[in-house]
Design a protein around this motif. Structure first.
Motif, mmCIF file in Angstrom:
data_model
loop_
_atom_site.group_PDB
_atom_site.id
_atom_site.type_symbol
_atom_site.label_atom_id
_atom_site.label_comp_id
_atom_site.label_asym_id
_atom_site.label_seq_id
_atom_site.Cartn_x
_atom_site.Cartn_y
_atom_site.Cartn_z
ATOM 1 N N ARG A 163 0.856 -1.175 0.000
ATOM 2 C CA ARG A 163 0.000 0.000 0.000
ATOM 3 C C ARG A 163 0.895 1.228 0.000
ATOM 4 N N GLY A 164 0.619 2.159 -0.852
ATOM 5 C CA GLY A 164 1.489 3.333 -0.946
ATOM 6 C C GLY A 164 1.011 4.452 -0.052
ATOM 7 N N VAL A 165 1.397 5.649 -0.404
ATOM 8 C CA VAL A 165 1.018 6.801 0.389
ATOM 9 C C VAL A 165 -0.259 7.402 -0.186
ATOM 10 N N ARG B 232 6.137 5.878 4.716
ATOM 11 C CA ARG B 232 5.851 5.048 5.882
ATOM 12 C C ARG B 232 7.086 4.226 6.233
ATOM 13 N N TRP C 138 -3.217 -8.155 4.090
ATOM 14 C CA TRP C 138 -3.463 -6.964 3.284
ATOM 15 C C TRP C 138 -3.722 -5.726 4.122
ATOM 16 N N LEU C 139 -3.608 -5.852 5.419
ATOM 17 C CA LEU C 139 -3.827 -4.688 6.266
ATOM 18 C C LEU C 139 -2.718 -3.670 6.079
ATOM 19 N N ARG D 190 -2.782 1.591 9.613
ATOM 20 C CA ARG D 190 -4.128 1.593 10.171
ATOM 21 C C ARG D 190 -4.238 0.535 11.257
ATOM 22 N N ARG E 55 -10.435 -1.305 12.181
ATOM 23 C CA ARG E 55 -10.792 -1.999 10.943
ATOM 24 C C ARG E 55 -10.371 -3.456 11.039
#
Lengths: 227, 427
Positions: free
Chosen positions: B368-370, B385, B405-406, B410, B415
């Protein structure tokens, strides 16, 4: 996910880009994609990476099994803040015995959850593409407002992410006709295909409102992304 | 395609809220593009894909709604009280180009021209059509209602009261209803008198035979035009209309006579005239109804989910298909309603969710990017990150495969990873 990355030419002919994809001349669906034709009838610039599906199936080293991802540039006569005459698509094609709409749903959901996080709902909506039947459009719960409704999702709570569907038997028939033998028997093998615009996904992912930023090579823009 | 909720409810008594109906239609393939509230009514704006010309009208959308909720669909009222001398004597029709026009139907109407009643004008305005006069309004109304475009000629302005359907001559000129003089090509079809052309077939009427305040007798035409011919014709003449949009995608070959009867019925109902006895119906090309073979095994193979045969049958019957072949047969044939071109089953969107494991052979994990979301995002540098995986995420990954995939940014408390749809085998 075990997919082979497959490259195919940007300059295409009518057969690979339209005809084999169940869009004969004068098909209304050709209206949806305004095409750049090369001078002197030398071909056209592909309007979608789906042409790669046909090229791969024609030269497939292990028929009838297909599992490919085809990224690449595509070209359409369209130019405004969210459309560029050249943009990038990723196409996916899976063919084999027993592939169904269920596999499509599972695969795409896994892909979108990997990209955006599993907390975002994914929804499949009946649609129409000439080369798939049934066709489904895939929506992702809006990542900006989390489904509450905002400007980006036009108050629907959903973002259109990609088009997909179960490969139309006519596509297999067209490939078989060109091969001269029944390699992809529509009675035996089924498949699914999907395609998405990379810029569009990135725009939604990062809240970018102008597509040209991707091509202007502005360092202030580029440096915001991880290498 | 605009569809007022109140108009739709004339054919099917939907009880759900308009918002819910719109969502259900969207999932069934009739995508909601916008929703307007006008005078206490709700008007849906639906994006209809090119294969669903059968839904480019209110009745077609009502048919979908009826199937979605298992409700009865009311038939269109078409009872006509005919009066006067037979229509055949007042108007003759010759189809010279059957490849252009496989079916041409007409009625002769005695009319009292005037304004349309309020309800009719309001409905037309709700779907974006400008009211003109009662006869023209009725043709537009029925097109929006059941999808068949039609055209009214002033019979007195048709030379020799004969209509000839033919291809245009090269360079032939025709002034269309919008006042534009168009130069036609041999790829354009025309509805003509024995002499000059009167209308651009399937696209737009002509100025010379327009219905005006002095019109007493109308030749009302409704036809089935070859889709490719209309597509080329509209392209060459450089004009697109609601009519050509439908014809070039393939209108209902059974529609013409139904539309004529419906218009005659409504004409009588609003007290604007009556129909002469008989319908002129030229069918130079015999057309068999299409048959669609549906094999339950194929349905299962394509969808990956079992659709019980009686449920499939009920959905198809609701969509207007007539099933042939016994219940015991492994396959059954369905006689399709004439306007429906592909047999996508819209009622099945609420069927159990087919779900299989993703087609994959290796582990996968995209980063996951920014994210920068403000309008001036490129002025601020978004921090990267950290590359180390936080300990809570490592623990979560051990517990549950879905948490792979978290995002590390977060917290799983807000979530939970089990929001992922596949089963969580961990603790």
């Amino acid at each position: 996910m075990g997919y082979e990355v497959y490259d195919s030419p940007e300059v295409e002919d009518d057969y690979h880009c339209f005809e084999a994809l169940n869009m004969p001349p004068d098909h209304p669906a050709r209206d949806m994609q305004d095409t750049f034709y090369l001078a002197g009838g030398a071909g056209l610039l592909r309007t979608q990476t789906s042409s790669a599906q046909i090229r791969y199936m024609l030269t497939n080293p292990h028929p009838p099994h297909v599992r490919i991802i085809c990224p690449g540039k595509v070209f359409r006569r369209d130019d405004d803040i969210t459309h560029s005459p050249m943009f990038q698509q990723i196409e996916g094609l899976v063919v084999g015995p027993g592939i169904s709409l269920g596999d499509l749903k599972g695969t795409i959901e896994a892909f979108l959850h990997a990209l955006y996080g599993p907390e975002h709902p994914v929804r499949f909506r009946a649609s129409f593409f000439p080369y798939t039947e049934p066709s489904v459009e895939v929506d992702l719960g809006c990542i900006v407002c989390e489904g509450r409704g905002c400007r980006v999702c036009k108050n629907t709570g959903w973002l259109e992410i990609m088009g997909s569907g179960v490969v139309h038997p006519a596509v297999f028939e067209a490939v078989n006709a060109r091969l001269g033998k029944k390699v992809y028997d529509p009675e035996e093998v089924t498949g699914f295909a999907f395609g998405l615009g990379i810029e569009r996904v990135a725009m939604m992912r990062h809240g970018i409102d102008h597509i040209r930023l991707f091509y202007e090579s502005d360092l202030r823009f580029l440096e915001q992304f991880e290498r | 395609m605009k569809v007022p909720y109140s108009w739709l409810r004339e054919y099917v008594e939907v009880t759900v809220e308009p918002q819910r109906l719109a969502e259900d239609l969207t999932l069934a393939g009739l995508e909601l593009a916008g929703l307007e509230r006008v005078d206490g009514d709700v008007v849906f704006d639906l994006d209809i894909t090119t294969n669903r010309v059968d839904c480019m009208n209110v009745y077609g959308v009502a048919r979908e709604a009826a199937v979605l909720y298992g409700l009865p669909l009311k038939p269109l009222e078409t009872a006509v009280t005919e009066a006067g001398t037979p229509a055949e004597g007042a108007l003759s029709v010759v189809v010279e180009a059957p490849e252009l026009c496989p079916r041409f139907a007409a009625r002769v109407l005695d009319v009292r021209l005037g304004e349309s009643p309020e309800w009719l004008k309001r409905r037309l305005e709700a779907v974006g059509v400008r009211p003109i006069n009662n006869v023209v309004d009725l043709t537009n109304y029925v097109m929006m209602e059941m999808g068949q475009p039609s055209h009214a000629f002033d019979l007195a302005k048709i030379p020799q009261t004969e209509l000839r359907i033919r291809w245009a001559r090269s360079g032939e000129k025709l002034v269309t209803l919008d006042g534009v003089e168009r130069t036609l090509t041999p790829r354009c079809g025309v509805v003509a008198s024995p002499g000059p052309g009167l209308a651009l077939a399937g696209v737009m009427g002509g100025a010379s035979s327009e219905v005006t305040g002095t019109t007493r007798v109308v030749a009302l035409e409704a036809a089935y035009w070859a889709p490719l011919a209309i597509r080329r014709s509209a392209k060459d003449a450089g004009v697109k209309t609601e009519a050509s949009h439908r014809f070039e995608r393939g209108a209902d070959p059974e529609g013409p006579t139904l539309a004529l009867d419906r218009i005659a019925h409504l004409l009588e109902k609003i007290g604007a005239g009556s129909a002469r006895p008989g319908v002129i119906d030229r069918r130079p090309v015999a057309r068999e109804r299409r048959h669609v073979v549906l094999r339950p095994a194929r349905l299962r193979a394509v969808l990956g989910v079992e659709v019980p045969k009686d449920k499939a049958g009920a959905i198809l019957a609701g969509l207007g298909f007539v099933a042939q072949g016994g219940e015991a047969a492994a396959t059954f044939r369905a006689r399709s309603i004439s306007s429906r071109r592909s047999a996508g089953i819209s009622g099945s969107t609420r069927s159990p969710r087919p779900f299989r494991r993703p087609v994959a052979s290796k582990g996968y994990g995209l980063r996951r990017g920014v994210s920068g979301r403000s309008g001036t995002f490129w002025w601020e540098r978004v921090s990267r990150r950290s590359s180390t995986t936080p300990s809570w995420l490592k623990a979560a990954r051990r517990r549950c495969p879905a948490s792979a995939w978290l995002s590390p940014t977060r917290s799983p408390k807000t979530r939970p990873c089990c929001a992922a749809r596949w089963s969580c085998r961990g603790s």
